[in-house]
Design a protein around this motif. Structure first.
Motif, PDB file in Angstrom:
ATOM      1  N   GLN A 132      22.961  50.504  63.342  1.00  0.00           N
ATOM      2  CA  GLN A 132      22.384  50.113  64.621  1.00  0.00           C
ATOM      3  C   GLN A 132      23.178  50.617  65.817  1.00  0.00           C
ATOM      4  OE1 GLN A 132      19.419  48.075  65.079  1.00  0.00           O
ATOM      5  NE2 GLN A 132      19.165  48.762  62.982  1.00  0.00           N
ATOM      6  N   ASP A 142      23.447  51.160  71.288  1.00  0.00           N
ATOM      7  CA  ASP A 142      23.206  49.955  70.485  1.00  0.00           C
ATOM      8  C   ASP A 142      21.693  49.811  70.349  1.00  0.00           C
ATOM      9  OD1 ASP A 142      22.791  47.404  69.496  1.00  0.00           O
ATOM     10  OD2 ASP A 142      24.399  46.497  70.663  1.00  0.00           O
ATOM     11  N   ALA A 144      19.882  47.802  68.440  1.00  0.00           N
ATOM     12  CA  ALA A 144      19.368  46.426  68.385  1.00  0.00           C
ATOM     13  C   ALA A 144      19.151  45.865  69.785  1.00  0.00           C
ATOM     14  CB  ALA A 144      20.328  45.537  67.594  1.00  0.00           C
ATOM     15  N   ASN A 145      20.032  46.225  70.713  1.00  0.00           N
ATOM     16  CA  ASN A 145      19.944  45.702  72.079  1.00  0.00           C
ATOM     17  C   ASN A 145      19.408  46.714  73.086  1.00  0.00           C
ATOM     18  OD1 ASN A 145      21.117  42.987  71.706  1.00  0.00           O
ATOM     19  ND2 ASN A 145      22.929  44.129  71.077  1.00  0.00           N
ATOM     20  N   THR A 147      20.693  49.448  74.405  1.00  0.00           N
ATOM     21  CA  THR A 147      21.619  49.732  75.495  1.00  0.00           C
ATOM     22  C   THR A 147      22.402  51.011  75.226  1.00  0.00           C
ATOM     23  OG1 THR A 147      23.350  48.351  74.483  1.00  0.00           O
ATOM     24  CG2 THR A 147      21.919  47.312  76.129  1.00  0.00           C
ATOM     25  N   ARG A 156      20.091  49.957  80.170  1.00  0.00           N
ATOM     26  CA  ARG A 156      19.098  49.458  79.216  1.00  0.00           C
ATOM     27  C   ARG A 156      17.894  50.391  79.212  1.00  0.00           C
ATOM     28  NH1 ARG A 156      19.100  44.972  76.484  1.00  0.00           N
ATOM     29  NH2 ARG A 156      20.714  44.079  77.821  1.00  0.00           N
ATOM     30  N   GLN A 159      11.829  50.153  74.602  1.00  0.00           N
ATOM     31  CA  GLN A 159      11.728  50.145  73.145  1.00  0.00           C
ATOM     32  C   GLN A 159      11.374  51.521  72.601  1.00  0.00           C
ATOM     33  OE1 GLN A 159      12.208  47.249  70.901  1.00  0.00           O
ATOM     34  NE2 GLN A 159      12.473  49.074  69.642  1.00  0.00           N
TER      35      GLN A 159
END
Length: 230
Positions: A132, A142, A144-145, A147, A156, A159
């Motif tokens: 991840q 990252d 999962a987040n 970022t 950020r 998706q």
């Protein structure tokens, strides 16, 4: 026929290497061809593969030595040895080094593909935890987040931007086909989805432009490749 699996083919015979390279690509695999053991190990160290196809008798570094070095780095990746020898001792040596299969030359290309698929099916029955967090140039991504971190600054992303970047990072230094991205992220290979993909690639390039060593290159008519120039 498409196949997202990436194979490292290490074969010093130029004719056989070319034939296998083209045949496996026709079967839908992505293939990286190396002509000797040293180049094969360099390719393995710099890219991510799903299976290694190693000729045993090669200059500079033989296939058994290469297989041993690969196993020191990765205990899970499937390895199939190719050899002109049919000696029992050689086969046992290959299996002792962690080989998953062994095929003797000359062999039928269709048989080789069936063996590759059988080995991949065996190893993929074990659930794996997907990576991840990725280091790409000066960034840390990252998934999962969603970022991107550069030094202490955090960006950020959306998706879909994250899903496209995730696939590019999983296939870093290798061509990722447009149709594979579209099917994985959008669920279908469609012309209008393809235009949308181009927009997301442009967005990712803008996010990553703060590090000039990172490139997302367009391979015309095929797909994209994410690479780092250190």
């Amino acid at each position: 026929m498409t196949n997202s699996k990436n194979i490292l083919l290490v074969e010093d015979d130029p004719n056989l290497g070319l034939v296998l390279n083209e045949f496996l690509k026709m079967e839908g695999f992505s293939v990286s061809l190396a002509r000797d053991g040293e180049k094969g190990f360099e390719s393995f160290s710099n890219s991510k593969f799903d299976l290694c196809l190693l000729d045993c008798m090669m200059p500079k570094m033989d296939g058994f030595t290469l297989g041993k070095k690969i196993r020191e780095i990765n205990q899970e990746i499937p390895i199939i040895f190719l050899t002109a020898k049919s000696l029992k001792e050689d086969k046992l040596k290959g299996f002792d080094l962690g080989g998953d299969d062994y095929i003797t030359k000359p062999f039928d290309e269709d048989e080789l593909v069936r063996r590759i698929n059988a080995v991949l099916k065996r190893v993929n029955t074990t659930p794996e935890v997907k990576e991840q967090i990725f280091n790409v140039g000066k960034f840390v991504y990252d998934h999962a987040n969603l970022t991107l971190t550069l030094s202490e600054e955090i960006f950020r992303i959306t998706q879909k931007e994250g899903d496209v970047l995730y696939l590019l990072l999983q296939n870093k230094n290798n061509v990722l086909r447009r149709e594979d991205i579209l099917v994985n992220v959008w669920g279908e290979n469609d012309y209008f989805m393809g235009r949308s993909l181009d927009v997301f690639i442009t967005k990712l390039r803008k996010h990553l432009k703060l590090d000039s060593t990172i490139k997302i290159e367009n391979v015309h008519g095929v797909g994209f490749i994410l690479s780092e120039n250190n």
